[in-house]
Design an enzyme around this catalytic site. Structure first.
Site, PDB file in Angstrom:
ATOM      1  N   ASP A  18       0.812  -1.220   0.000  1.00  0.00           N
ATOM      2  CA  ASP A  18       0.000   0.000   0.000  1.00  0.00           C
ATOM      3  C   ASP A  18       0.845   1.270   0.000  1.00  0.00           C
ATOM      4  O   ASP A  18       0.454   2.278   0.571  1.00  0.00           O
ATOM      5  CB  ASP A  18      -0.964   0.007   1.210  1.00  0.00           C
ATOM      6  CG  ASP A  18      -1.671  -1.321   1.347  1.00  0.00           C
ATOM      7  OD1 ASP A  18      -2.231  -1.773   0.348  1.00  0.00           O
ATOM      8  OD2 ASP A  18      -1.663  -1.913   2.446  1.00  0.00           O
ATOM      9  N   HIS A  46      -4.382  -1.519  -6.459  1.00  0.00           N
ATOM     10  CA  HIS A  46      -3.671  -0.297  -6.818  1.00  0.00           C
ATOM     11  C   HIS A  46      -4.682   0.773  -7.204  1.00  0.00           C
ATOM     12  O   HIS A  46      -5.593   0.516  -7.982  1.00  0.00           O
ATOM     13  CB  HIS A  46      -2.715  -0.555  -7.991  1.00  0.00           C
ATOM     14  CG  HIS A  46      -1.576  -1.443  -7.611  1.00  0.00           C
ATOM     15  ND1 HIS A  46      -0.721  -1.993  -8.520  1.00  0.00           N
ATOM     16  CD2 HIS A  46      -1.163  -1.886  -6.410  1.00  0.00           C
ATOM     17  CE1 HIS A  46       0.169  -2.726  -7.884  1.00  0.00           C
ATOM     18  NE2 HIS A  46      -0.085  -2.683  -6.605  1.00  0.00           N
TER      19      HIS A  46
HETATM   20  P1  IMP Z   1      -3.053 -12.852   1.502  1.00  0.00           P
HETATM   21  O1  IMP Z   1      -2.110 -12.284   0.492  1.00  0.00           O
HETATM   22  O2  IMP Z   1      -4.490 -12.542   1.209  1.00  0.00           O
HETATM   23  O3  IMP Z   1      -2.821 -14.327   1.748  1.00  0.00           O
HETATM   24  O4  IMP Z   1      -2.761 -12.132   2.905  1.00  0.00           O
HETATM   25  C1  IMP Z   1      -1.557 -12.331   3.625  1.00  0.00           C
HETATM   26  C2  IMP Z   1      -1.094 -11.060   4.296  1.00  0.00           C
HETATM   27  O5  IMP Z   1      -0.612 -10.151   3.325  1.00  0.00           O
HETATM   28  C3  IMP Z   1      -2.194 -10.325   5.064  1.00  0.00           C
HETATM   29  O6  IMP Z   1      -1.634  -9.694   6.206  1.00  0.00           O
HETATM   30  C4  IMP Z   1      -2.639  -9.274   4.069  1.00  0.00           C
HETATM   31  O7  IMP Z   1      -3.250  -8.172   4.697  1.00  0.00           O
HETATM   32  C5  IMP Z   1      -1.309  -8.913   3.435  1.00  0.00           C
HETATM   33  N1  IMP Z   1      -1.442  -8.361   2.094  1.00  0.00           N
HETATM   34  C6  IMP Z   1      -1.665  -9.033   0.962  1.00  0.00           C
HETATM   35  N2  IMP Z   1      -1.704  -8.200  -0.074  1.00  0.00           N
HETATM   36  C7  IMP Z   1      -1.483  -6.978   0.393  1.00  0.00           C
HETATM   37  C8  IMP Z   1      -1.369  -5.685  -0.219  1.00  0.00           C
HETATM   38  O8  IMP Z   1      -1.466  -5.500  -1.440  1.00  0.00           O
HETATM   39  N3  IMP Z   1      -1.135  -4.654   0.643  1.00  0.00           N
HETATM   40  C9  IMP Z   1      -0.982  -4.828   1.964  1.00  0.00           C
HETATM   41  N4  IMP Z   1      -1.059  -5.989   2.558  1.00  0.00           N
HETATM   42  C10 IMP Z   1      -1.311  -7.079   1.784  1.00  0.00           C
END
Ligand code: IMP
Length: 431
Positions: A18, A46
């Site tokens: 982010d 994004h």
């Molecule tokens: P997942 O990618 O949905 O398996 O989530 C795993 C971890 O990565 C969690 O803490 C999510 O909040 C974080 N996460 C995944 N994608 C993003 C992103 O684009 N920005 C911030 N955190 C992310």
């Protein structure tokens, strides 16, 4: 505009995601001929603002907003066709041109299937108190199946309908047993899933491509390629704050496998960082400010997830963590985003070191047990005031803001070439 892209570039986040990569990739996209997504899936979000319009992309590369740019979804992505087509339909209805001419999808890209989303959500709910805090988009289970192999499906499989039918039938039979046994999830109907994915495959067919060959041809023709990272270094499955990470190699190190290109394909590594830190989901966060400062940053920075709308955890800039990302990925230049958010704070703090059990740690350690115990060591600098979003040259910024950026640059050891002071394309200062 200054020519930033001598050769090909990779743009990626240096913190926990982010960082405002969408805006910077879009900004740099003006100089790119090709934009490639190489990791992650619909868990990414994004945001791009063009004039008064705001667009949120989850799967489409950000080059989609630039006429004439070729966009590639690489094999390292896990693709949820439902989300992809929803995104395509929304942008088409808003006048963005999307066709097989400007969008190519690797036939090697793995698919996110309905059972991946079911498992992701069921596992998170079942591990209450000990969950990763995932986006529940099926990302972890899809990558797990990719490694498992016998239970995975790729874009290429959508092109062979008879085989697809058999595979979905077999996998759903097995998954229904597992999901019922572990999480008491009601059984899925394999036939409905097959029909849904068969239709997705028919619609996707014209976009499916041998993207490695396309990218090699682009390299031979000296086209400018921009590799668009999703997530960030500290969420990388190997190098991030494991297990509170996502499931792909989302640092710059993942670009070669994820885009399917040789190491010579990229020369510039542009790291994006916020002027402060945020993270969503669980996991240690040494500079977190669970107080008025954190709330101030969250409200001014609109720090709520693009994908899930969850409030993000906010804190001071952590130079120890960012330096780790910079060194790991060979960052050649940095873009700092959201500097305007810090305006109005009396003091600004930068974490310049960690103390662990009374000893100073020299480097960041991607070890959850150590990180959970570290105490940040801060340097305090004077804050700045006023609306800086109208500044168009670095020298127009308040002196305190300039000093803050320069101190961070010194700690990171890499030039901060771009500073973003507002959401619009034009609110970007070049140095
Ligand atoms: P997942 O990618 O949905 O398996 O989530 C795993 C971890 O990565 C969690 O803490 C999510 O909040 C974080 N996460 C995944 N994608 C993003 C992103 O684009 N920005 C911030 N955190 C992310």
């Amino acid at each position: 505009m200054t020519n930033l892209l001598e050769g090909n570039s990779c743009v990626f986040g240096l913190q926990w995601g982010d960082e405002g990569k969408g805006k910077i990739v879009d900004f740099l996209g003006e100089q790119a001929d090709v934009v490639v997504r190489y990791c992650g899936g619909a868990n990414a979000g994004h945001t791009v603002r063009i004039g008064n319009e705001k667009y949120a992309t989850h799967l489409l590369p950000v080059g989609i907003f630039r006429p004439g740019v070729l966009n590639v979804i690489g094999n390292g992505v896990v693709l949820d066709p439902e989300v992809l087509f929803k995104e395509i339909d929304e942008f088409l209805s808003r006048g963005i041109a999307i066709s097989p001419v400007n969008l190519k999808i690797s036939y090697k890209t793995h698919l996110v299937m309905p059972w991946h989303k079911q498992e992701d959500a069921a596992r998170e709910m079942a591990s209450e108190g000990n969950s990763i805090g995932t986006t529940r988009r099926g990302i972890g289970p899809a990558y797990a199946d990719k490694m498992q192999r016998s239970t995975a499906l790729r874009v290429a499989d959508l092109m062979h309908e008879e085989k697809l039918k058999q595979r979905i039938g077999q996998i759903v039979t097995e998954r229904n047993k597992v999901l019922d046994c572990l999480y008491e999830v009601p059984p899925m109907d394999w036939k409905a899933i097959f029909e849904q994915y068969r239709d997705h495959g028919r619609r996707m067919a014209p976009f499916v491509d041998d993207t490695t060959q396309t990218l090699l041809a682009a390299m031979r023709e000296q086209k400018r390629i921009l590799f668009e990272g999703a997530h960030a270094v500290l969420l990388d499955v190997d190098h991030g704050t494991y297990p509170y990470v996502t499931s792909s190699n989302c640092s710059a190190l993942g670009l070669f496998t994820g885009a399917g290109v040789p190491p010579q394909a990229c020369q510039n590594y542009i790291g994006i960082m916020k002027s402060y830190s945020t993270r969503v989901g669980g996991g240690p966060f040494p500079t977190e400010q669970n107080n008025d400062t954190g709330n101030y940053i969250r409200e001014r920075g609109n720090e709520y997830g693009t994908t899930t709308r969850r409030p993000r955890r906010c804190g001071w800039f952590d130079a120890v963590a960012v330096k780790y990302s910079v060194d790991l990925c060979g960052v050649t230049q940095i873009a700092m985003t959201l500097l305007d958010v810090l305006s109005g704070l009396e003091h600004l703090r930068i974490c310049t070191g960690y103390k662990h059990r009374g000893q100073r740690l020299e480097a960041f350690r991607a070890d959850m047990d150590v990180l959970a115990e570290v105490e940040p060591v801060y340097e305090t600098m004077p804050g700045f005031n006023g609306n800086i979003s109208g500044c168009r040259r670095f020298e127009e910024l308040p002196k305190e803001a300039q000093l803050y950026v320069k101190r961070i640059e010194q700690l990171c050891g890499v030039p901060v070439k771009m500073v973003s002071v507002g959401p619009e394309r034009s609110a970007t200062l070049m140095r």
